[in-house]
Structure formats: C-alpha cells, structure tokens
Design a protein around this motif. Structure first.
Motif, short mmCIF file in Angstrom:
data_model
loop_
_atom_site.label_atom_id
_atom_site.label_comp_id
_atom_site.label_asym_id
_atom_site.label_seq_id
_atom_site.Cartn_x
_atom_site.Cartn_y
_atom_site.Cartn_z
N MET A 1 21.73 12.12 7.74
CA MET A 1 22.73 11.18 7.26
C MET A 1 22.21 9.76 7.46
SD MET A 1 26.62 10.49 8.64
CE MET A 1 27.19 11.99 7.91
N THR A 2 22.43 8.94 6.45
CA THR A 2 22.01 7.55 6.56
C THR A 2 22.96 6.79 7.49
OG1 THR A 2 23.31 6.87 4.66
CG2 THR A 2 21.04 7.54 4.24
N VAL A 3 22.44 5.77 8.10
CA VAL A 3 23.23 4.96 9.01
C VAL A 3 24.19 4.07 8.23
CG1 VAL A 3 23.11 3.12 10.73
CG2 VAL A 3 21.48 4.99 10.81
N LEU A 4 23.72 3.56 7.09
CA LEU A 4 24.49 2.57 6.34
C LEU A 4 24.42 2.85 4.84
CD1 LEU A 4 26.03 -0.15 6.67
CD2 LEU A 4 23.81 -1.28 6.35
N ASP A 5 25.58 2.87 4.21
CA ASP A 5 25.67 2.98 2.76
C ASP A 5 25.96 1.58 2.23
OD1 ASP A 5 26.21 3.44 0.10
OD2 ASP A 5 27.73 4.98 0.46
N THR A 6 24.91 0.88 1.82
CA THR A 6 25.05 -0.51 1.40
C THR A 6 25.88 -0.66 0.13
OG1 THR A 6 22.93 -0.44 0.26
CG2 THR A 6 22.93 -1.25 2.54
N ALA A 7 26.00 0.41 -0.64
CA ALA A 7 26.81 0.34 -1.86
C ALA A 7 28.28 0.08 -1.54
CB ALA A 7 26.66 1.64 -2.65
N VAL A 8 28.72 0.52 -0.37
CA VAL A 8 30.12 0.30 0.02
C VAL A 8 30.41 -1.19 0.15
CG1 VAL A 8 31.83 0.66 1.86
CG2 VAL A 8 30.35 2.54 1.14
N ILE A 9 29.51 -1.93 0.79
CA ILE A 9 29.73 -3.37 0.96
C ILE A 9 29.55 -4.09 -0.36
CG2 ILE A 9 28.98 -5.46 2.13
CD1 ILE A 9 28.28 -3.74 4.51
N ALA A 10 28.59 -3.66 -1.16
CA ALA A 10 28.41 -4.27 -2.48
C ALA A 10 29.68 -4.10 -3.31
CB ALA A 10 27.21 -3.66 -3.18
N THR A 65 34.94 1.21 6.27
CA THR A 65 35.11 0.04 5.41
C THR A 65 33.79 -0.67 5.13
OG1 THR A 65 37.35 -0.27 6.24
CG2 THR A 65 36.35 -2.15 5.14
N VAL A 66 32.89 -0.71 6.11
CA VAL A 66 31.60 -1.39 5.90
C VAL A 66 30.48 -0.43 5.52
CG1 VAL A 66 32.18 -3.33 7.41
CG2 VAL A 66 30.88 -1.40 8.32
N GLY A 67 30.78 0.83 5.33
CA GLY A 67 29.76 1.79 4.92
C GLY A 67 28.89 2.31 6.04
N ALA A 68 29.35 2.20 7.27
CA ALA A 68 28.61 2.70 8.43
C ALA A 68 28.87 4.21 8.54
CB ALA A 68 29.04 1.97 9.69
N THR A 69 28.21 4.96 7.69
CA THR A 69 28.51 6.38 7.50
C THR A 69 28.27 7.23 8.74
OG1 THR A 69 26.32 6.66 6.51
CG2 THR A 69 28.17 6.33 5.00
N ALA A 70 27.16 7.01 9.42
CA ALA A 70 26.86 7.84 10.60
C ALA A 70 27.85 7.56 11.72
CB ALA A 70 25.42 7.57 11.07
N LEU A 71 28.19 6.30 11.91
CA LEU A 71 29.14 5.94 12.95
C LEU A 71 30.54 6.46 12.62
CD1 LEU A 71 28.99 4.55 15.64
CD2 LEU A 71 29.38 2.37 14.49
N ALA A 72 30.93 6.37 11.37
CA ALA A 72 32.23 6.89 10.95
C ALA A 72 32.29 8.41 11.17
CB ALA A 72 32.50 6.55 9.49
N ALA A 73 31.19 9.10 10.90
CA ALA A 73 31.15 10.55 11.09
C ALA A 73 31.26 10.91 12.58
CB ALA A 73 29.87 11.13 10.49
N LEU A 74 30.57 10.17 13.43
CA LEU A 74 30.67 10.41 14.87
C LEU A 74 32.10 10.16 15.36
CD1 LEU A 74 27.43 8.88 16.40
CD2 LEU A 74 28.19 11.25 16.55
N ALA A 75 32.70 9.08 14.90
CA ALA A 75 34.08 8.77 15.29
C ALA A 75 35.02 9.88 14.82
CB ALA A 75 34.50 7.42 14.73
N ASP A 76 34.77 10.39 13.63
CA ASP A 76 35.60 11.49 13.12
C ASP A 76 35.45 12.73 13.99
OD1 ASP A 76 37.32 12.65 10.94
OD2 ASP A 76 35.57 13.97 10.76
N ASP A 77 34.23 13.00 14.44
CA ASP A 77 34.00 14.14 15.32
C ASP A 77 34.77 13.97 16.64
OD1 ASP A 77 32.98 16.54 16.27
OD2 ASP A 77 31.04 15.67 16.84
N VAL A 78 34.71 12.77 17.21
CA VAL A 78 35.46 12.52 18.44
C VAL A 78 36.96 12.71 18.19
CG1 VAL A 78 36.07 10.82 20.21
CG2 VAL A 78 33.72 10.92 19.34
N GLU A 79 37.43 12.17 17.07
CA GLU A 79 38.85 12.31 16.73
C GLU A 79 39.27 13.78 16.67
OE1 GLU A 79 41.85 11.59 12.95
OE2 GLU A 79 39.87 10.64 12.92
N GLN A 80 38.45 14.61 16.05
CA GLN A 80 38.78 16.03 15.94
C GLN A 80 38.85 16.69 17.31
OE1 GLN A 80 39.95 17.15 13.09
NE2 GLN A 80 39.51 15.06 12.41
N GLN A 81 37.95 16.31 18.21
CA GLN A 81 37.97 16.88 19.56
C GLN A 81 39.23 16.45 20.31
OE1 GLN A 81 35.83 19.20 20.19
NE2 GLN A 81 34.76 18.74 18.29
#
Length: 119
Positions: A1-10, A65-81
C-alpha cells in the motif's frame, strides 16, 4: 500500500479552487499529526476506550482527507479492534503507527507544491 495518494489532495484543490487553503490544510494536518498519534497511544495506555475511539476516528478521517492511505488503513484497523473490545488487538494494530505517520509526513513534505498546483 502506498503511503500517500497525491490525487486526493489534487482533487481537493480542484474542488475547492483555492491552492492556498489546501496548502494550509496540509500543513495543519502535518502539524497536528504527532499529537493525533500520541493521543491514540495515550488512550490505549490508559485503557480509555471512548478516548481511543475518538482519537482513532480523528486520525482516520483527517488522514483519509489528505490521501494518507496507509495511515488511514492502520487507524481503521485500530478502530475495528476497539469495536471488538480487543485491547491486545488494538496494541498490535498500532505497532507501525508512528513509523507510518513519519513516512506520511515526509511524503507530504516532499510532494508539497507539486500536487497543490491548480489548473
């Protein structure tokens, strides 16, 4: 997974039509990121599941919101736990949180002006 999806901010810049606002938004996200990450760890340490849920939702939403895909995925994993009432699982899920936050901040800094240009 990429760390940042720059298309989101664009896309955010295009939608808002205000590159200055987007630059400030990204800078504010980067400034607040260490505190958001620390808040997740602090809530996990104290066992405050309500604060942990609030902290992880804040991290996930702002990261998405800023396209930080890896961080958002980790936060989602914590949320599920947390939703499963599994503090041990939440602790396992956060083990890469600081490193991923650091890589995200670096990626935002490196890509800064390049993806904030509007047509």
């Amino acid at each position: 997974m990429t760390v940042l999806d720059t298309a989101v901010i664009a896309r955010l810049g295009t939608d808002l039509g205000d590159p200055c606002f987007v630059r400030r938004f990204v800078a504010t996200y980067r400034d607040m990121l260490p505190g958001r990450v620390q808040r997740v760890f602090a809530a996990l340490e104290t066992g405050d599941s309500d604060d942990l849920m609030d902290a992880v939702l804040s991290l996930r939403t702002s990261s998405t919101t800023v396209g930080a895909t890896a961080l958002a995925a980790l936060a989602d994993d914590v949320e599920q736990q947390v939703r499963r009432c599994d503090p041990a699982g939440a602790r396992r899920a956060v083990r890469h949180l600081r490193g991923t936050a650091d890589r995200t901040s670096q990626a935002l800094e490196q890509h800064g002006a390049g993806f904030l240009q509007l047509p």
